[in-house]
Design an enzyme around this catalytic site. Structure first.
Site, PDB file in Angstrom:
ATOM      1  N   ASP A 195     -18.560  46.436 -12.342  1.00 30.26           N
ATOM      2  CA  ASP A 195     -18.967  47.495 -11.393  1.00 30.26           C
ATOM      3  C   ASP A 195     -18.876  48.840 -12.251  1.00 30.26           C
ATOM      4  O   ASP A 195     -18.134  49.083 -13.056  1.00 30.26           O
ATOM      5  CB  ASP A 195     -17.752  47.800 -10.462  1.00 30.26           C
ATOM      6  CG  ASP A 195     -18.195  49.007  -9.453  1.00 30.26           C
ATOM      7  OD1 ASP A 195     -19.272  49.528  -9.512  1.00 30.26           O
ATOM      8  OD2 ASP A 195     -17.293  49.117  -8.486  1.00 30.26           O
ATOM      9  N   LYS A 242     -20.072  48.990   2.767  1.00 28.28           N
ATOM     10  CA  LYS A 242     -18.755  49.471   3.000  1.00 28.28           C
ATOM     11  C   LYS A 242     -18.800  50.255   4.295  1.00 28.28           C
ATOM     12  O   LYS A 242     -19.536  51.214   4.471  1.00 28.28           O
ATOM     13  CB  LYS A 242     -18.238  50.662   1.860  1.00 28.28           C
ATOM     14  CG  LYS A 242     -18.229  49.912   0.472  1.00 28.28           C
ATOM     15  CD  LYS A 242     -17.710  50.773  -0.725  1.00 28.28           C
ATOM     16  CE  LYS A 242     -17.529  50.122  -1.971  1.00 28.28           C
ATOM     17  NZ  LYS A 242     -17.186  50.805  -2.914  1.00 28.28           N
ATOM     18  N   LYS A 284     -13.994  46.697 -13.388  1.00 28.80           N
ATOM     19  CA  LYS A 284     -14.613  48.266 -13.471  1.00 28.80           C
ATOM     20  C   LYS A 284     -14.828  48.465 -14.952  1.00 28.80           C
ATOM     21  O   LYS A 284     -14.163  47.991 -15.897  1.00 28.80           O
ATOM     22  CB  LYS A 284     -13.464  48.934 -12.987  1.00 28.80           C
ATOM     23  CG  LYS A 284     -13.091  49.098 -11.666  1.00 28.80           C
ATOM     24  CD  LYS A 284     -14.277  49.652 -10.730  1.00 28.80           C
ATOM     25  CE  LYS A 284     -14.022  49.910  -9.472  1.00 28.80           C
ATOM     26  NZ  LYS A 284     -15.095  50.614  -8.473  1.00 28.80           N
ATOM     27  N   GLU A 290     -22.920  46.008 -10.471  1.00 31.23           N
ATOM     28  CA  GLU A 290     -22.935  46.844  -9.639  1.00 31.23           C
ATOM     29  C   GLU A 290     -23.064  48.332 -10.257  1.00 31.23           C
ATOM     30  O   GLU A 290     -22.469  48.695 -10.922  1.00 31.23           O
ATOM     31  CB  GLU A 290     -21.652  46.574  -8.779  1.00 31.23           C
ATOM     32  CG  GLU A 290     -21.647  47.494  -7.641  1.00 31.23           C
ATOM     33  CD  GLU A 290     -20.167  47.552  -7.022  1.00 31.23           C
ATOM     34  OE1 GLU A 290     -19.721  48.679  -6.264  1.00 31.23           O
ATOM     35  OE2 GLU A 290     -19.733  46.442  -6.709  1.00 31.23           O
ATOM     36  N   ASP A 315     -24.671  50.256  -4.826  1.00 32.43           N
ATOM     37  CA  ASP A 315     -23.476  51.018  -4.052  1.00 32.43           C
ATOM     38  C   ASP A 315     -23.746  52.463  -3.638  1.00 32.43           C
ATOM     39  O   ASP A 315     -23.993  52.728  -2.468  1.00 32.43           O
ATOM     40  CB  ASP A 315     -22.128  50.491  -4.705  1.00 32.43           C
ATOM     41  CG  ASP A 315     -20.979  51.078  -3.571  1.00 32.43           C
ATOM     42  OD1 ASP A 315     -21.018  51.515  -2.784  1.00 32.43           O
ATOM     43  OD2 ASP A 315     -19.911  51.193  -4.467  1.00 32.43           O
TER      44      ASP A 315
END
Length: 253
Positions: free
Chosen positions: A57, A133, A30, A84, A109
């Site tokens: 991400d 997801k 992250k 991402e 995403d």
């Protein structure tokens, strides 16, 4: 599976979290709030797992200009599998793809799962990879439709979900014709407790249908206030169009 590393600092803490992912040779890190801390976090991951594949991400935190600078600096430190959601909008992602000189793949995403019509958006020259997801995209069948429609490589991932929710992501991954990248379905390792168990063995999680443990359901039962929140959310979803969608699909409710 990839290991998922929150935006934490310090090599000891990073080493501890990565130890929760035995056998995982890919790490999702992250990032996005502080570039210098991000660079140090990535460096520490490379020290702890020298041969790991690294993916970043950002959750849409960067502007186009910030993304160009950050990705270039991160890429100088070593190979990145993909970044991402570096920017939040389709327009900014398309602009980034045109201007970015570093040879780095871009994954989408939020741009997909937060779209009211994920089947209809145009992702041409926007992203190279789709994050799927199951829950926010509407289930396994809908996720498969989305993957087929956009025709891009996919990564099956999860949010901070219980083992029950993650098991559906595993089932989606199992029926996809190709999985060129490690899945991101190990997020249950970040929970303090769970109602069921899905262990990581040699970097993988077995596909199955875990049953919640009665004792855990009692111990971690939500408050009545939180239960009312979810009931109201389901009601709003129903009146916003879910009833029509269920009728159209012929589902038994």
């Amino acid at each position: 599976m990839n290991a998922t590393l929150p935006a934490v600092n310090g090599i000891e803490r990073i080493s501890e979290i990565l130890s929760w992912y035995p056998g995982c040779s890919t790490v999702k890190i992250k990032a996005g709030k502080n570039l210098q801390e991000d660079l140090q976090r990535i460096e520490h991951v490379r020290m702890v797992v020298p041969n790991a594949k690294i993916r970043i991400d950002v959750n849409g935190a960067w502007s186009v200009e910030e993304a160009i600078r950050a990705i270039s600096e991160i890429h100088q430190g070593g190979t990145i599998e993909y970044v991402e959601q570096p920017c939040s909008t389709i327009e900014d992602l398309r602009k980034l793809k045109k201007l970015l000189k570093a040879d780095v793949l871009i994954a989408g995403d939020e741009v997909l799962r937060k779209s009211p019509k994920p089947l209809d958006i145009n992702l041409n020259e926007v992203v190279d990879i789709l994050m799927l997801k199951v829950a926010p995209l509407g289930g396994i069948s809908q996720s498969l439709r989305i993957a087929k429609k956009h025709g891009l490589p996919v990564v099956v991932s999860s949010a901070l979900e219980s083992a029950i929710g993650i098991s559906y992501g595993l089932k989606l991954a199992a029926v996809l014709p190709e999985l060129p990248f490690a899945c991101g379905l190990g997020t249950g390792q970040l929970l303090g407790a769970d109602v069921a168990s899905l262990g990581i063995i040699d970097g993988a999680i077995a596909v199955g249908s875990p049953s919640p443990e009665a004792k855990a359901l009692d111990e971690y039962a939500t408050s009545l206030e939180r239960l009312d929140y979810w009931k109201e959310r389901i009601r709003k979803t129903w009146v916003a169009g879910a009833q029509d969608w269920i009728a159209k699909e012929g589902w038994v409710w």
